[in-house]
Design an enzyme around this catalytic site. Structure first.
Site, PDB file in Angstrom:
ATOM      1  N   GLN A 176       0.832  -1.198   0.000  1.00 55.41           N
ATOM      2  CA  GLN A 176       0.000   0.000   0.000  1.00 55.41           C
ATOM      3  C   GLN A 176       0.867   1.249   0.000  1.00 55.41           C
ATOM      4  OE1 GLN A 176      -3.264  -0.109   2.697  1.00 55.41           O
ATOM      5  NE2 GLN A 176      -4.137   1.739   1.835  1.00 55.41           N
ATOM      6  N   PHE A 177       1.120   1.779  -1.197  1.00 52.22           N
ATOM      7  CA  PHE A 177       1.970   2.961  -1.331  1.00 52.22           C
ATOM      8  C   PHE A 177       1.332   4.189  -0.697  1.00 52.22           C
ATOM      9  CE2 PHE A 177      -0.778   3.611  -4.938  1.00 52.22           C
ATOM     10  CZ  PHE A 177      -0.808   4.995  -5.113  1.00 52.22           C
ATOM     11  N   THR A 178       0.030   4.200  -0.517  1.00 54.48           N
ATOM     12  CA  THR A 178      -0.646   5.374   0.044  1.00 54.48           C
ATOM     13  C   THR A 178      -0.305   5.602   1.515  1.00 54.48           C
ATOM     14  OG1 THR A 178      -2.654   4.117   0.548  1.00 54.48           O
ATOM     15  CG2 THR A 178      -2.564   5.218  -1.595  1.00 54.48           C
TER      16      THR A 178
END
Length: 150
Positions: free
Chosen positions: A78-80
């Site tokens: 999850q890059f967010t």
């Protein structure tokens, strides 16, 4: 490296309307990778995830790890998690590792953790649009960052 670790009764990942993976009781780990992350951060985070005393013992105290309990693990990239929301209303993602580097580190993370334990490990699909379902147990949710290398 940043992880959001949630103790769950169950969790699942659906991709394109089809169930991709599912676990029963255990940990759902959302994993974000920063540009400077390397093998040192992988090792540190794996040790933390496996040994974090997040499950209750017979006296109701959080004294048991996922290794102690033998429960399942579900990892979702999850890059967010590295979103910068300090200016304006649109998050910026320059604090997340670039796609190629993040994918390589995420794959190395999974290979390494699988080699270090015999727990059931499920995953999402790197870079995919996913629907993540979970029943948070407790609720217990922790945000864990690797130590700063400054």
């Amino acid at each position: 490296m940043r992880a959001v670790i949630q103790r769950v009764s169950e969790a699942s990942v659906t991709i394109d309307g089809s169930l991709h993976s599912r676990i029963g009781p255990g940990l759902l780990v959302l994993l974000g990778i920063a540009p400077g992350d390397e093998d040192k951060e992988i090792s540190w985070m794996i040790h933390k995830v496996l040994n974090l005393r997040i499950f209750e013992d017979n006296e109701g105290k959080m004294n048991r790890s996922v290794l102690d309990t033998g429960k399942d693990l579900l990892f979702v990239s999850q890059f967010t998690l590295y979103a910068d929301t300090s200016r304006g209303n649109r998050p910026g993602f320059s604090s997340s590792a670039p796609f190629g580097k993040a994918e390589g580190l995420y794959c190395r993370f999974l290979e390494t953790i699988r080699s270090k334990c015999s727990l059931r490990i499920e995953t999402g699909r790197f870079g995919a649009e996913m629907q993540v379902g979970l029943v948070n147990d407790g609720p217990v949710t922790l945000v864990v960052d690797t130590p700063s290398t400054k």
